[in-house]
Design a protein around this motif. Structure first.
Motif, PDB file in Angstrom:
ATOM      1  N   ILE A  50      62.229 -33.740  68.726  1.00  0.00           N
ATOM      2  CA  ILE A  50      62.312 -32.516  67.922  1.00  0.00           C
ATOM      3  C   ILE A  50      63.691 -31.875  68.085  1.00  0.00           C
ATOM      4  O   ILE A  50      64.138 -31.607  69.208  1.00  0.00           O
ATOM      5  CB  ILE A  50      61.194 -31.529  68.312  1.00  0.00           C
ATOM      6  CG1 ILE A  50      59.818 -32.190  68.083  1.00  0.00           C
ATOM      7  CG2 ILE A  50      61.307 -30.227  67.505  1.00  0.00           C
ATOM      8  CD1 ILE A  50      58.634 -31.365  68.551  1.00  0.00           C
ATOM      9  N   CYS A  53      62.720 -26.235  65.425  1.00  0.00           N
ATOM     10  CA  CYS A  53      61.364 -25.798  65.087  1.00  0.00           C
ATOM     11  C   CYS A  53      61.408 -24.350  64.632  1.00  0.00           C
ATOM     12  O   CYS A  53      61.914 -23.475  65.351  1.00  0.00           O
ATOM     13  CB  CYS A  53      60.435 -25.952  66.289  1.00  0.00           C
ATOM     14  SG  CYS A  53      58.716 -25.561  65.875  1.00  0.00           S
ATOM     15  N   GLY A  77      54.150 -23.876  67.020  1.00  0.00           N
ATOM     16  CA  GLY A  77      55.255 -24.508  66.303  1.00  0.00           C
ATOM     17  C   GLY A  77      54.792 -25.523  65.277  1.00  0.00           C
ATOM     18  O   GLY A  77      54.320 -26.599  65.659  1.00  0.00           O
ATOM     19  N   ILE A  80      58.621 -28.374  61.982  1.00  0.00           N
ATOM     20  CA  ILE A  80      59.292 -29.313  62.884  1.00  0.00           C
ATOM     21  C   ILE A  80      60.229 -30.247  62.126  1.00  0.00           C
ATOM     22  O   ILE A  80      59.827 -30.886  61.142  1.00  0.00           O
ATOM     23  CB  ILE A  80      58.234 -30.156  63.631  1.00  0.00           C
ATOM     24  CG1 ILE A  80      57.333 -29.250  64.484  1.00  0.00           C
ATOM     25  CG2 ILE A  80      58.900 -31.239  64.475  1.00  0.00           C
ATOM     26  CD1 ILE A  80      56.092 -29.948  65.025  1.00  0.00           C
ATOM     27  N   GLY A 145      55.319 -27.704  67.983  1.00  0.00           N
ATOM     28  CA  GLY A 145      56.714 -28.136  67.990  1.00  0.00           C
ATOM     29  C   GLY A 145      57.633 -27.498  69.002  1.00  0.00           C
ATOM     30  O   GLY A 145      58.807 -27.863  69.069  1.00  0.00           O
ATOM     31  N   ALA A 170      63.821 -26.474  58.307  1.00  0.00           N
ATOM     32  CA  ALA A 170      62.589 -26.435  59.104  1.00  0.00           C
ATOM     33  C   ALA A 170      61.534 -25.472  58.527  1.00  0.00           C
ATOM     34  O   ALA A 170      60.367 -25.854  58.384  1.00  0.00           O
ATOM     35  CB  ALA A 170      62.898 -26.112  60.567  1.00  0.00           C
TER      36      ALA A 170
END
Lengths: 207, 168
Positions: A50, A53, A77, A80, A145, A170
């Motif tokens: 990742i 996020c 989250g 992502i 995330g 995102a």
């Protein structure tokens, strides 16, 4: 850690590894560094490092149990964006090094009328949300995330157009689709009749 | 008060779809910002006279307010067969007057995210129209402060965590 899962290819052993994350242990606690388990990719899985996020208001509601039903520890989250670091042997849509994205869902039953109509968000079993949802592989809750990596079936992994800034893209994974879907469903667009002043809409803001 | 993560995306997307976009906001200080995002007009929703300007004329209203609010005031903006869609989720029920719906055959609806194929379609649409969110980047160690700022509406319009910071 190892659990068994029944798949189209038979029963497979799902192994997991510990990764770093940020999460909370209780509604009145702040978010702190914690360790969570991520499964080792099964044949249809994509493992994503990742990079960014987004922070959605739902993250806060869930971390603080404001919608009730939060299972702790909670790692929020669901906006992502990252980079593919490994793929299962049957993955065809992604390869190592690709940019990839994950939104609010990581799985669904895939068999009900809504899943078959590309409406997995309304899955009759309930979609598997990216966090605070029963994990179909490991048996725990899903973790979101705010973590170093995530493992998701390729059917629920998305592509980010190359021209978009990855960090600024995102929020499209939740804020974008939440607004795009109703705009499309109700055919918002230019006025179609003569003398029609167009499709007006309203975005009332804030609180 | 604060312009929301949902609302600012909706302005950009609806403009790219070719709609005329009217933003309703409670705050005069947000008028210029709403226009910068692409709004064709901005209505100050606390002003009763302002609220008459589009009354009975809008085809579609997207309600991205997560606080308690009078939804009847926004239903009354709809023309015949117009639809108001909730995407914000206020904690308590929203009272709806029968006569906010009946006289103009209005629809009061809700919507939740989108399917996977539609999410990819949305991303491709954003790629084609070069649409992204307006963001403020933070490190993961700032997340608790970010939540407090989110509650005060201090972010324009979305925090994004640089996850490389997790290794710090």
């Amino acid at each position: 850690m190892e659990t068994l899962k029944t798949t189209a290819e038979g029963v497979i052993a799902v192994k997991a590894k510990e990764v770093r994350a940020f999460g909370t242990e209780a509604p009145d606690k702040t978010l702190q560094p914690i360790k969570i388990n991520r499964r080792i990719p099964t044949p249809h899985d994509v493992e994503i490092e990742i990079l960014y996020c987004g922070v959605c208001h739902s993250d806060l509601h869930t971390a603080r149990n404001e919608w009730h039903g939060t299972v702790y520890p909670c790692v929020p989250g669901h906006e992502i964006v990252g980079r593919v670091v490994s793929v299962g042997k049957h993955v065809s849509k992604f390869k190592v090094g690709d940019h990839a994205a994950v939104g609010c869902m990581v799985d669904s039953c895939r068999e009900c009328q809504y899943c078959k109509e590309d409406l997995e968000q309304y899955c009759e079993e309930g979609n598997t949300a990216t966090y605070n949802s029963p994990d179909r592989h490991l048996g725990t809750q899903t973790f979101g995330g705010y973590s170093e990596s995530v493992v998701v079936d390729e059917a629920f992994v998305l592509r980010v157009p190359e021209n978009l800034d990855l960090a600024a893209a995102a929020p499209l994974l939740c804020a974008g689709i939440t607004t795009y879907s109703p705009l499309k469903h109700w055919n918002v667009g230019p006025g179609k009749k003569s003398g029609d002043s167009g499709y007006w809409w309203f975005g009332a803001y804030g609180r | 008060m604060g312009i929301g993560g949902l609302g600012h995306m909706a302005v950009k997307l609806a403009k790219a779809m070719g709609a005329d976009v009217i933003v309703f906001t409670t705050s005069a200080s947000k008028v210029e910002d709403a226009k910068r995002l692409g709004a064709d007009d901005v209505v100050l929703s606390k002003d009763k006279n302002e609220m008459q300007r589009y009354a009975g004329r809008l085809h579609f209203v997207l309600d991205a307010v997560s606080a308690q609010h009078d939804v009847n005031a926004y239903l009354s903006q709809l023309r015949v067969d117009g639809t108001l869609v909730l995407v914000g989720a206020p904690e308590h029920p929203l009272p709806v007057a029968a006569f906010s719906l009946i006289p103009y055959r209005r629809t009061f609806a809700g919507s939740m995210i989108g399917g996977i194929a539609e999410t990819q379609e949305m991303l491709d649409f954003c790629g084609k129209h070069n649409i992204v969110s307006d963001i403020e980047m933070i490190n993961i160690q700032q997340i608790n402060d970010a939540y407090e700022r989110l509650l005060k509406g201090e972010v324009r319009y979305r925090f994004v965590i640089d996850m490389a910071s997790l290794k710090k």
